[in-house]
Design a protein around this motif. Structure first.
Motif, mmCIF file in Angstrom:
data_model
loop_
_atom_site.group_PDB
_atom_site.id
_atom_site.type_symbol
_atom_site.label_atom_id
_atom_site.label_comp_id
_atom_site.label_asym_id
_atom_site.label_seq_id
_atom_site.Cartn_x
_atom_site.Cartn_y
_atom_site.Cartn_z
ATOM 1 N N GLN A 1 4.333 2.743 6.369
ATOM 2 C CA GLN A 1 3.307 3.475 7.115
ATOM 3 C C GLN A 1 1.899 2.881 7.091
ATOM 4 O OE1 GLN A 1 5.049 6.291 5.142
ATOM 5 N NE2 GLN A 1 6.314 6.762 6.888
ATOM 6 N N CYS A 2 1.601 1.960 6.193
ATOM 7 C CA CYS A 2 0.196 1.596 6.040
ATOM 8 C C CYS A 2 -0.167 0.231 6.601
ATOM 9 C CB CYS A 2 -0.214 1.676 4.576
ATOM 10 S SG CYS A 2 0.379 0.304 3.580
ATOM 11 N N GLY A 3 0.792 -0.662 6.726
ATOM 12 C CA GLY A 3 0.498 -1.967 7.328
ATOM 13 C C GLY A 3 -0.146 -2.995 6.415
ATOM 14 N N LYS B 1 6.453 -5.643 8.940
ATOM 15 C CA LYS B 1 6.083 -4.985 7.686
ATOM 16 C C LYS B 1 7.045 -5.474 6.614
ATOM 17 C CE LYS B 1 3.634 -1.136 9.643
ATOM 18 N NZ LYS B 1 3.630 0.189 10.288
ATOM 19 N N GLY C 1 0.797 -1.223 0.000
ATOM 20 C CA GLY C 1 0.000 0.000 0.000
ATOM 21 C C GLY C 1 0.827 1.268 0.000
HETATM 22 S S1 FES Z 1 3.390 -1.350 2.243
HETATM 23 FE FE1 FES Z 1 2.741 0.142 3.629
HETATM 24 S S2 FES Z 1 3.707 -0.496 5.466
HETATM 25 FE FE2 FES Z 1 4.470 -1.857 4.008
#
Ligand code: FES
Ligand code: FES
Lengths: 803, 179
Positions: B56-58, B70, B51
């Motif tokens: 930052q998005c997880g 991550k 993402g």
């Molecule tokens: S792709 Fe967003 S935290 Fe890994």
């Protein structure tokens, strides 16, 4: 008896696949021999391209092609814009078909924003493609930059497009200027507000992606892409961009990881993967990065507004006037100019009876990312302004803001109601939603809450936002007057299999709204068939009936009725065939609950399954009846639908830090009957979060050079799980007269009021400091500064008094 | 074919061995390849999403040796010798575990893009927190962005899963693919 399915809170049938990581998104698709594309984006917001040197990139590992704008000359057309400001003169970059253009697929001699595509690399792997971008050397000559729409209109401002004098796309108006001016001139009370509804970045979690595949034998192209309008994009890309027969392009929209408006546009990459797959005779895949998304996928909001509200001392609003500068960015996006004008301007008067209203929107080009729709687009910008004005007016006359709203709302017996700006509201009971929300928040005792908070060192504020959201785009004829270059109907097909199972196919496309569930519920309800026997198809132009896609909360409120209508055709055909088989009069034959029977002769009965088989065999049909049950309906509504509601935010501001916490959020929405309350609740919760994000933390920041400073999730914040409280939700139900199901748009309506409710709450909390308005987002730092400045002013004034 | 191209350009490779969802794997990888790309592109396990690629998005969370990480913030070569679990290893034969079932029932997902990452984090969290409070669940999810749900339905789903797991004593189901 089959259980009631329409209106049932059924689980989403698409979920198990997603929960196991098995749902295919575009970026998950792999084709044999597939190449990977990377796009080089401009480093400057405005510059001449003097020379591009691709020689180094071409020598890099795995690189098979480097392409620039010059390679496309005469081979590919610029992108078109299909929603222009309606009814006024407008200016666009050129398109060879005389249509409004939306810019070249790859910039040729000039770049106009920092995300402009300048060149593309195709390589064996994605890493190699991205590596090779560093091997492209461009000699830029920077040009003066303009980022503010009011500056862009000034004499001597840098001009973006030769065909667009003064950078002005259109000077669009609605309402009656003379009447509004007169009402304001004669009013007892007049309040002005100048404000900025900041630019936001929609940021669906899935970045955009596209795969092109050309078959040299059949000469067919296939595009897999993150598109919420597959049919429409097929038409635009084939006929208007690539210049190939419509018949030669198939568009497939795999699972989409959220959109919120951004994936309803055509982008250069879609055309490029198709063009390059033909040239290279291999599939070409492109997957965007978050940084690329922030720099090039359409952004939202961005209106600078100057407005005046006028009224009597006893709370009757008599006039409304607004001049807005909409920042379209560097190019018109596919539907951006229409969103920025009509959806904002005509929505301005909200749920109120304001007879003298006028709005003017200057839609202006500047050197930033193109503007598109963000969930609730136009309506959220209008609602924020209107609801702030109502509160300012209430404060000016010393009346409770709830009472001002009460006094001015369209009464329930006045529908259809002409809002004097161009919309005709279909149905509503605005006061009921307001009263319900006030009751839920215990508005009568809010002062006690304020006192209690104050003892804890917090300022508590309460903010009301009442709204009407135009949805269900829309009636095609009407939309053509609004500048839409295309139809806006929707479709559905029902095919009954000989086994009695059913396949339904939608023209629209889900981006996370559970269409596979909610549309099946309509068919199940109408046909009396079990949900398990219904399979849903969609999102492939080779299989689905034409449809226009998902936007403006239209899938369910325009496509849903189409599904209902197709089901009626099926039932009618079953009834006629059964009458023939039973040798009964047609009017005596009833279809109900999955069975067809002769009234008063219960032994003459056949099941849906038996009829499916009978019509499939076709052995014993009435003269002239065609075999099988396979019906398609296209629905073009008589008018839009107008969901509405009232939301109330309660916030607390920390006196020490300026931190704004949303502590309660009450939302009463009316979207007519809810086809699936579980799904609608989900849409409402997500929408509120999105709107609260704009109010509290989100803002796309550009510097004067047009550089986007917020180009990752480190610098552009969206709400996280710890930011917001659980919301308190309720619904009123007022059916729309414009479709058979009575449904209204629901997907984005709850994004319309939250920023306004929170904005009103913040200003309420700071009212004793003399604060009238603060622009979003309400970050701790901003609020702390505002409070400090106000205190200093107050102290200076009282010191002065004592001296 | 692709390998040959790499070789010709003199790219160095490292051989790694790892267990992925219970199966032993060996692969030659470029040292710079991110773990998320290795999982998605080399192993074809595309349930793990990308993402943001900046941590930052997880959406890219997987488990390495039982811990959520991550995968966009690690290199593939770092998991040499490790036990890796992705969303594809959570349920077996299409059988949803308790957490997945609760997410389904509570409408804890819409577009589903954030969901696999959240599940990988939550499964670890629930193993260490038998009866988490709402605040604890929210803190656990803080590293995961979701633009669709507004998180509340996810939190409700986690609470629901906790209650169900206790009722049925199906701790195994909650932590994933018990065999
Ligand atoms: S792709 Fe967003 S935290 Fe890994
Ligand atoms: S469900 Fe779409 S991002 Fe979470």
């Amino acid at each position: 008896m089959v259980q009631k399915t329409f209106g049932a809170p059924l689980k989403s049938r698409e979920d198990p696949q997603m929960l196991q990581g098995e749902s295919p998104y575009t970026a998950d698709i792999k084709l044999p021999g597939m190449l990977h594309m990377a796009i080089l984006r401009s480093e400057y917001a405005h510059a001449k391209i003097k020379h591009i040197d691709t020689s180094e990139a071409l020598k890099m590992p795995g690189v098979v092609r480097v392409i620039t704008g010059d390679d496309l000359t005469g081979k590919i057309m610029p992108l078109p814009c299909i929603w222009i400001p309606g009814g006024v003169e407008s200016h666009f970059p050129p398109h060879p078909f005389g249509l409004p253009g939306a810019g070249d697929v790859l910039a040729k001699d000039r770049v106009r924003f920092i995300g402009d595509s300048v060149a593309a690399v195709v390589a064996e792997t994605r890493y190699q493609a991205y590596d090779a971008l560093a091997g492209i050397h461009i000699d830029y000559e920077p040009l003066p930059v303009v980022v503010d729409p009011e500056d862009a209109l000034k004499e001597g401002a840098p001009l973006l497009h030769d065909a667009v004098p003064h950078n002005l796309n259109a000077d669009w108006t609605c309402g009656d200027k003379a009447a509004a001016d007169k009402a304001i001139a004669e009013a007892e009370v007049v309040v002005n507000l100048s404000m900025y509804n900041q630019r936001t970045i929609n940021n669906p979690l899935e970045p955009r992606s596209a795969i092109g595949n050309y078959d040299p034998v059949t000469e067919d192209y296939t595009l897999w892409a993150t598109t919420q309008s597959p049919h429409n994009h097929r038409f635009l890309l084939s006929v208007l961009v690539l210049g190939i027969p419509f018949n030669k392009l198939r568009v497939i929209a795999p699972t989409i990881g959220g959109s919120f408006g951004t994936k309803g546009y055509i982008y250069p990459d879609m055309a490029l993967v198709l063009f390059l797959s033909k040239e290279l005779e291999r599939p070409v895949k492109w997957v965007d990065t978050r940084n690329g998304l922030m720099r090039s996928t359409v952004q939202g909001r961005d209106h600078k507004q100057h407005a005046t509200i006028a009224g009597t001392k006893d709370g009757k609003i008599t006039g409304l006037r607004c001049t807005s500068y909409a920042n379209l960015g560097a190019y018109p996006s596919t539907i951006g100019p229409g969103v920025a004008t009509a959806l904002m301007g005509r929505s301005l008067s909200g749920p109120y009876t304001i007879e003298n209203a006028f709005c003017e929107v200057f839609a202006v080009f500047t050197n930033i990312v193109p503007l598109g729709a963000q969930r609730g687009s136009g309506r959220a910008e209008a609602t924020f302004l209107m609801e702030r004005l109502v509160d300012l007016y209430a404060a000016e006359i010393g009346m409770d803001p709830a009472e001002v709203r009460r006094k001015n709302m369209v009464p329930p017996d006045q529908f259809p109601y002409d809002n004097h700006l161009g919309w005709t509201y279909d149905s509503g009971n605005y006061g009921a939603a307001l009263e319900r929300a006030l009751e839920m928040v215990d508005y009568a005792h809010i002062n006690e809450r304020k006192a209690e908070a104050s003892r804890r060192g917090k300022r508590l504020g309460v903010g009301i936002a009442s709204f009407v959201a135009i949805c269900g785009v829309g009636p095609s004829t009407r939309m053509s007057k609004e500048g839409m270059l295309g139809g806006t109907w929707e479709s559905a097909n029902i095919r009954v299999h000989p086994s009695g199972e059913v396949g339904i196919t939608l023209g629209s496309k889900s981006t996370g709204q559970s269409h596979v569930t909610t549309f099946a519920q309509i068919a199940a309800e109408e046909l009396g068939v079990d949900m398990d026997n219904i399979r849903v198809y969609h999102s492939d132009t080779q299989k689905a009936p034409y449809g226009q896609g998902t936007y403006g909360s239209r899938s369910y409120s325009v496509g849903g009725p189409a599904m209902y209508m197709a089901a009626q055709k099926i039932k009618e055909k079953i009834r006629k065939a059964a009458a023939h088989m039973f040798e009964a009069a047609e009017e005596d034959v009833v279809y109900e609950g999955g069975k067809v029977f002769v009234k008063d002769t219960p032994q003459k009965v056949k099941t849906f399954q038996e009829m499916a088989m009978a019509l499939w065999y076709g052995w014993n049909l009435p003269a002239g009846m065609e075999p099988t049950l396979d019906e398609t309906s296209f629905f073009d509504p008589a008018d839009f639908n107008y969901p509405f509601g009232t939301h109330i935010a309660v916030i607390e501001i920390d006196n020490q830090t300026g931190q704004v916490d949303l502590v309660r959020y009450v939302a009463v929405n009316d979207a007519g009957p809810l086809g699936n309350p579980l799904v609608v609740n989900g849409q409402v919760e997500g929408s509120i979060t999105h709107g609260a994000g704009q109010a509290l933390i989100e803002r796309a920041v550009y510097d004067e050079q047009g550089i986007l400073l917020t180009d990752s999730f480190t610098s552009y914040a969206i709400p996280r799980s710890t930011d917001l409280p659980e919301y308190e939700l309720d619904y009123t139900v007022t059916p729309s007269p414009h479709n058979a199901l009575g449904v209204k748009g629901a997907g984005e309506i709850a994004t319309v009021p939250p920023a306004a409710a929170i904005g009103n709450a913040v200003c309420d909390a700071l009212a004793d400091l003399g604060i009238k308005h603060i622009d979003m987002p309400f970050t701790a730092e901003k609020i702390w500064r505002v409070m400090r400045d106000a205190e200093q002013k107050k102290n200076a004034a009282s010191n002065g008094h004592h001296v | 074919m692709q390998l040959l191209i790499f070789m010709r350009e003199g790219t160095s490779f490292m051989k790694i061995s790892l267990t992925v969802n219970g199966t032993q794997n060996t692969a030659n990888v470029e040292p710079r390849i991110l773990l998320v790309d290795f999982i998605r592109d080399t192993l074809n396990l595309t349930g793990t999403k990308l993402g943001c690629d900046t941590g930052q998005c997880g959406t890219c969370v997987i488990q390495v040796n039982g811990k959520p990480v991550k995968s966009c913030s690690m290199l593939a070569v770092q998991v040499d010798g490790c036990d890796v679990k992705t969303i594809e290893g959570v349920s077996q034969h299409g059988q949803l575990n308790t957490l997945q079932q609760s997410l389904w029932e509570k409408h804890g997902l819409q577009c589903g893009f954030c969901t696999p990452g959240m599940i990988m984090t939550l499964l670890d969290f629930l193993q260490h927190n038998e009866d988490p409070s709402e605040d604890e669940i929210r803190s656990c999810l803080e590293g995961h962005l979701c633009r669709c749900t507004g998180y509340h339905s996810v939190v409700r789903a986690v609470r629901d899963a906790v209650v169900k797991a206790r009722q049925t004593q199906s701790a195994d189901l909650l932590v994933g693919s018990a065999d």
